[in-house]
Design an enzyme around this catalytic site. Sequence first.
Site, PDB file in Angstrom:
ATOM      1  N   ASP A  36      -3.421 -62.637 -24.767  1.00  0.00           N
ATOM      2  CA  ASP A  36      -4.444 -61.729 -24.233  1.00  0.00           C
ATOM      3  C   ASP A  36      -4.098 -60.220 -24.267  1.00  0.00           C
ATOM      4  OD1 ASP A  36      -6.584 -63.434 -24.173  1.00  0.00           O
ATOM      5  OD2 ASP A  36      -7.056 -63.270 -22.094  1.00  0.00           O
ATOM      6  N   SER A 129       4.567 -57.271  -7.013  1.00  0.00           N
ATOM      7  CA  SER A 129       4.618 -56.027  -7.138  1.00  0.00           C
ATOM      8  C   SER A 129       4.851 -55.011  -5.945  1.00  0.00           C
ATOM      9  CB  SER A 129       3.245 -55.657  -7.770  1.00  0.00           C
ATOM     10  OG  SER A 129       2.848 -54.040  -7.930  1.00  0.00           O
ATOM     11  N   TYR A 153      -6.697 -56.815  -7.860  1.00  0.00           N
ATOM     12  CA  TYR A 153      -5.210 -57.101  -8.636  1.00  0.00           C
ATOM     13  C   TYR A 153      -4.349 -57.422  -7.638  1.00  0.00           C
ATOM     14  CZ  TYR A 153      -0.729 -56.000 -10.650  1.00  0.00           C
ATOM     15  OH  TYR A 153       0.559 -56.058 -10.862  1.00  0.00           O
ATOM     16  N   LYS A 157      -1.750 -60.938  -6.213  1.00  0.00           N
ATOM     17  CA  LYS A 157      -0.108 -60.773  -5.730  1.00  0.00           C
ATOM     18  C   LYS A 157       0.136 -61.153  -4.300  1.00  0.00           C
ATOM     19  CE  LYS A 157       0.850 -59.207  -9.798  1.00  0.00           C
ATOM     20  NZ  LYS A 157       1.526 -60.211 -10.762  1.00  0.00           N
ATOM     21  N   ASN A 203      -1.179 -46.556 -16.679  1.00  0.00           N
ATOM     22  CA  ASN A 203       0.047 -46.017 -16.096  1.00  0.00           C
ATOM     23  C   ASN A 203       0.664 -44.874 -16.701  1.00  0.00           C
ATOM     24  OD1 ASN A 203       0.478 -49.442 -15.882  1.00  0.00           O
ATOM     25  ND2 ASN A 203       0.253 -48.304 -13.996  1.00  0.00           N
ATOM     26  N   ARG A 297      -6.182 -39.831  -7.478  1.00  0.00           N
ATOM     27  CA  ARG A 297      -6.870 -41.132  -8.013  1.00  0.00           C
ATOM     28  C   ARG A 297      -6.996 -42.039  -6.752  1.00  0.00           C
ATOM     29  NH1 ARG A 297      -3.627 -44.709 -12.302  1.00  0.00           N
ATOM     30  NH2 ARG A 297      -1.999 -44.894 -10.558  1.00  0.00           N
TER      31      ARG A 297
HETATM   32  P1  NAD Z   1       1.758 -57.576 -19.697  1.00  0.00           P
HETATM   33  O1  NAD Z   1       0.199 -57.767 -19.883  1.00  0.00           O
HETATM   34  O2  NAD Z   1       2.397 -56.817 -20.795  1.00  0.00           O
HETATM   35  O3  NAD Z   1       2.225 -59.148 -19.768  1.00  0.00           O
HETATM   36  C1  NAD Z   1       1.533 -60.118 -19.148  1.00  0.00           C
HETATM   37  C2  NAD Z   1       1.362 -61.365 -20.260  1.00  0.00           C
HETATM   38  O4  NAD Z   1       0.773 -62.528 -19.793  1.00  0.00           O
HETATM   39  C3  NAD Z   1       0.653 -60.967 -21.561  1.00  0.00           C
HETATM   40  O5  NAD Z   1       1.426 -61.243 -22.603  1.00  0.00           O
HETATM   41  C4  NAD Z   1      -0.567 -61.610 -21.595  1.00  0.00           C
HETATM   42  O6  NAD Z   1      -1.087 -62.037 -22.784  1.00  0.00           O
HETATM   43  C5  NAD Z   1      -0.254 -62.970 -20.679  1.00  0.00           C
HETATM   44  N1  NAD Z   1      -1.330 -63.782 -19.922  1.00  0.00           N
HETATM   45  C6  NAD Z   1      -2.182 -63.216 -19.067  1.00  0.00           C
HETATM   46  N2  NAD Z   1      -2.891 -64.093 -18.525  1.00  0.00           N
HETATM   47  C7  NAD Z   1      -2.550 -65.455 -19.139  1.00  0.00           C
HETATM   48  C8  NAD Z   1      -2.937 -66.593 -19.108  1.00  0.00           C
HETATM   49  N3  NAD Z   1      -3.852 -67.130 -18.283  1.00  0.00           N
HETATM   50  N4  NAD Z   1      -2.167 -67.630 -19.863  1.00  0.00           N
HETATM   51  C9  NAD Z   1      -1.123 -67.269 -20.665  1.00  0.00           C
HETATM   52  N5  NAD Z   1      -0.790 -65.889 -20.837  1.00  0.00           N
HETATM   53  C10 NAD Z   1      -1.593 -65.031 -19.940  1.00  0.00           C
HETATM   54  O7  NAD Z   1       2.273 -57.237 -18.370  1.00  0.00           O
HETATM   55  P2  NAD Z   1       3.653 -56.865 -17.906  1.00  0.00           P
HETATM   56  O8  NAD Z   1       3.662 -55.312 -17.343  1.00  0.00           O
HETATM   57  O9  NAD Z   1       4.780 -57.491 -18.575  1.00  0.00           O
HETATM   58  O10 NAD Z   1       3.528 -57.393 -16.331  1.00  0.00           O
HETATM   59  C11 NAD Z   1       4.227 -58.797 -16.196  1.00  0.00           C
HETATM   60  C12 NAD Z   1       3.930 -59.218 -14.838  1.00  0.00           C
HETATM   61  O11 NAD Z   1       4.482 -58.258 -13.971  1.00  0.00           O
HETATM   62  C13 NAD Z   1       2.287 -59.273 -14.493  1.00  0.00           C
HETATM   63  O12 NAD Z   1       2.344 -60.439 -13.655  1.00  0.00           O
HETATM   64  C14 NAD Z   1       2.239 -58.195 -13.696  1.00  0.00           C
HETATM   65  O13 NAD Z   1       1.169 -57.975 -12.754  1.00  0.00           O
HETATM   66  C15 NAD Z   1       3.696 -57.805 -12.966  1.00  0.00           C
HETATM   67  N6  NAD Z   1       3.862 -56.470 -12.560  1.00  0.00           N
HETATM   68  C16 NAD Z   1       4.052 -55.441 -13.674  1.00  0.00           C
HETATM   69  C17 NAD Z   1       4.032 -54.293 -13.310  1.00  0.00           C
HETATM   70  C18 NAD Z   1       3.959 -53.019 -14.392  1.00  0.00           C
HETATM   71  O14 NAD Z   1       4.093 -51.833 -13.981  1.00  0.00           O
HETATM   72  N7  NAD Z   1       4.039 -53.477 -15.484  1.00  0.00           N
HETATM   73  C19 NAD Z   1       4.388 -53.892 -12.069  1.00  0.00           C
HETATM   74  C20 NAD Z   1       4.521 -54.820 -10.993  1.00  0.00           C
HETATM   75  C21 NAD Z   1       4.332 -56.230 -11.451  1.00  0.00           C
HETATM   76  C1  UD1 Z   2      -0.268 -48.448 -10.361  1.00  0.00           C
HETATM   77  C2  UD1 Z   2      -1.290 -49.536  -9.815  1.00  0.00           C
HETATM   78  C3  UD1 Z   2      -0.400 -50.440  -8.831  1.00  0.00           C
HETATM   79  C4  UD1 Z   2       0.509 -51.189  -9.970  1.00  0.00           C
HETATM   80  C5  UD1 Z   2       1.307 -50.350 -10.765  1.00  0.00           C
HETATM   81  C6  UD1 Z   2       2.277 -50.850 -11.716  1.00  0.00           C
HETATM   82  C7  UD1 Z   2      -3.000 -47.874  -9.167  1.00  0.00           C
HETATM   83  C8  UD1 Z   2      -4.057 -47.399  -7.954  1.00  0.00           C
HETATM   84  N1  UD1 Z   2      -1.868 -48.510  -8.652  1.00  0.00           N
HETATM   85  O1  UD1 Z   2       0.590 -47.999  -9.422  1.00  0.00           O
HETATM   86  O2  UD1 Z   2      -1.343 -51.498  -8.181  1.00  0.00           O
HETATM   87  O3  UD1 Z   2       1.269 -52.282  -9.417  1.00  0.00           O
HETATM   88  O4  UD1 Z   2       0.476 -49.374 -11.156  1.00  0.00           O
HETATM   89  O5  UD1 Z   2       1.479 -51.453 -12.795  1.00  0.00           O
HETATM   90  O6  UD1 Z   2      -3.626 -47.972 -10.328  1.00  0.00           O
HETATM   91  N2  UD1 Z   2      -0.605 -40.596 -12.767  1.00  0.00           N
HETATM   92  C9  UD1 Z   2      -0.918 -39.490 -13.103  1.00  0.00           C
HETATM   93  N3  UD1 Z   2      -1.847 -39.505 -14.335  1.00  0.00           N
HETATM   94  C10 UD1 Z   2      -1.930 -40.743 -15.277  1.00  0.00           C
HETATM   95  C11 UD1 Z   2      -1.384 -41.884 -14.418  1.00  0.00           C
HETATM   96  C12 UD1 Z   2      -0.721 -41.955 -13.341  1.00  0.00           C
HETATM   97  O7  UD1 Z   2      -0.735 -38.478 -12.728  1.00  0.00           O
HETATM   98  O8  UD1 Z   2      -2.508 -40.634 -16.244  1.00  0.00           O
HETATM   99  C13 UD1 Z   2       0.364 -40.709 -11.374  1.00  0.00           C
HETATM  100  C14 UD1 Z   2      -0.293 -41.478 -10.667  1.00  0.00           C
HETATM  101  O9  UD1 Z   2      -1.053 -40.650  -9.645  1.00  0.00           O
HETATM  102  C15 UD1 Z   2       1.078 -41.934  -9.751  1.00  0.00           C
HETATM  103  C16 UD1 Z   2       2.127 -41.851 -10.676  1.00  0.00           C
HETATM  104  O10 UD1 Z   2       1.559 -41.302 -11.951  1.00  0.00           O
HETATM  105  O11 UD1 Z   2       1.519 -40.662  -8.963  1.00  0.00           O
HETATM  106  C17 UD1 Z   2       2.529 -43.208 -11.245  1.00  0.00           C
HETATM  107  O12 UD1 Z   2       1.249 -43.994 -11.633  1.00  0.00           O
HETATM  108  P1  UD1 Z   2       1.210 -45.392 -12.207  1.00  0.00           P
HETATM  109  O13 UD1 Z   2       2.019 -45.359 -13.454  1.00  0.00           O
HETATM  110  O14 UD1 Z   2      -0.222 -45.706 -12.457  1.00  0.00           O
HETATM  111  O15 UD1 Z   2       1.922 -46.228 -11.193  1.00  0.00           O
HETATM  112  P2  UD1 Z   2       1.274 -46.516  -9.698  1.00  0.00           P
HETATM  113  O16 UD1 Z   2       0.423 -45.431  -8.959  1.00  0.00           O
HETATM  114  O17 UD1 Z   2       2.587 -46.676  -8.914  1.00  0.00           O
END
Ligand code: NAD
Ligand code: UD1
Length: 348
Positions: A36, A129, A153, A157, A203, A297
């Site tokens: 997805d 997270s 979201y 978690k 992000n 934000r």
């Molecule tokens: P991602 O979206 O790249 O990877 C998640 C994967 O899960 C995707 O490949 C998607 O296709 C698959 N998926 C989603 N729902 C599914 C389902 N029902 N069945 C099978 N596959 C499914 O995201 P990521 O950044 O690699 O994150 C991985 C995990 O880490 C997530 O649980 C996310 O919430 C957590 N996480 C990510 C971050 C971040 O900033 N990337 C931060 C904290 C926690």
């Molecule tokens: C966000 C999510 C958080 C998630 C995390 C990792 C929100 C409110 N929180 O956190 O739940 O676990 O991502 O996936 O969305 N920023 C900018 N411009 C942008 C994007 C971000 O200035 O276009 C700033 C943000 O305000 C922040 C920092 O960059 O200060 C990091 O942002 P981001 O990468 O989205 O991560 P988190 O805010 O930590």
Amino acid sequence: MAYNILVTGGAGYIGSHTVLQLLLGGYNTVVVDNLDNASDIALERVKELAGDFGKNLVFHQVDLRDKPALENVFAETKFDAVIHFAGLKAVGESVQKPLLYFNNNLIGTITLLEVMAAHGCKQLVFSSSATVYGWPKEVPCTEEFPLSAANPYGRTKLFIEEICHDIYRSDSEWKIILLRYFNPVGAHPSGYIGEDPRGIPNNLMPYVQQVAVGRRPHLTVFGTDYSTKDGTGVRDYIHVVDLADGHIAALRKLSEANIGCEVYNLGTGKGTSVLEMVAAFEKASGKKIPLVMADRRPGDAETVYAATEKAERELSWKANYGVDEMCRDQWNWASKNPYGYGSPDCTN
Ligand code: NAD
Ligand code: UD1
């Protein structure tokens, strides 16, 4: 004998990097992903990067909520442990579509846990997270801090963390590690795999990367009036390869007796502001990132970074890379793959 590991969501950003480290570490790795939010090209590239170990990777395109399909995967292989990444992760979308998030993340996880239990596989590493710390009263965030969720979201978690604690309370054979990731960025140093978000990135670093390759005109900086060194938000950015290695450390921990259900932060312990991160990226890429200053934000915290001592002590794991390497590798991936795994005509 080599361990068999099931990786849910293994085609995604963190998953693909972790699968590579697993293969290189000699683990047999089975991925289930519904694709997805990922491309199977990521796994083809992981296979290539893993060289001879690439043959130890098997992929099933399966949705976790499809219980019969998941049962088939468990019937084929006896797993020693599961690393569970699969889930939806866009905060804004979760506010618009809470049921989609509860359905996918909670039902997906519950189905996985039921099938694991039925097949006697009771070792789990779960992707939580730092979002569960909300707006922390102080930093660094230790694992004992009070928890909260500001959006659906984040609530998935929190709920899944609670479900895991309950499962362990009900059956002490379970061994569960909840990993609270801070802000994963960067890409594998080869530039061959990296983050490829669909649509407009939420992000910071994926957005910066798209500005650098000319896909977006500027970065909007959300908030310039925080009580931080330069007024912008401060986060704990962690190189995705360090994060991937944290999962190998967690698997090693699972092999110890009686670990119960434990929580670990995976971060660097260092706070970096938005403007510092942009400056580091400009230095690494030689590209100017035009900025538009804007309001905060909604839902954003001011300063969030990790206490890292527990992971260092109990997992013997510590992040190695700093922001310069994160930006170098992010740019290496972006410049080699400006449209991620896709082509210019299939993106927005
Ligand atoms: P991602 O979206 O790249 O990877 C998640 C994967 O899960 C995707 O490949 C998607 O296709 C698959 N998926 C989603 N729902 C599914 C389902 N029902 N069945 C099978 N596959 C499914 O995201 P990521 O950044 O690699 O994150 C991985 C995990 O880490 C997530 O649980 C996310 O919430 C957590 N996480 C990510 C971050 C971040 O900033 N990337 C931060 C904290 C926690
Ligand atoms: C966000 C999510 C958080 C998630 C995390 C990792 C929100 C409110 N929180 O956190 O739940 O676990 O991502 O996936 O969305 N920023 C900018 N411009 C942008 C994007 C971000 O200035 O276009 C700033 C943000 O305000 C922040 C920092 O960059 O200060 C990091 O942002 P981001 O990468 O989205 O991560 P988190 O805010 O930590």
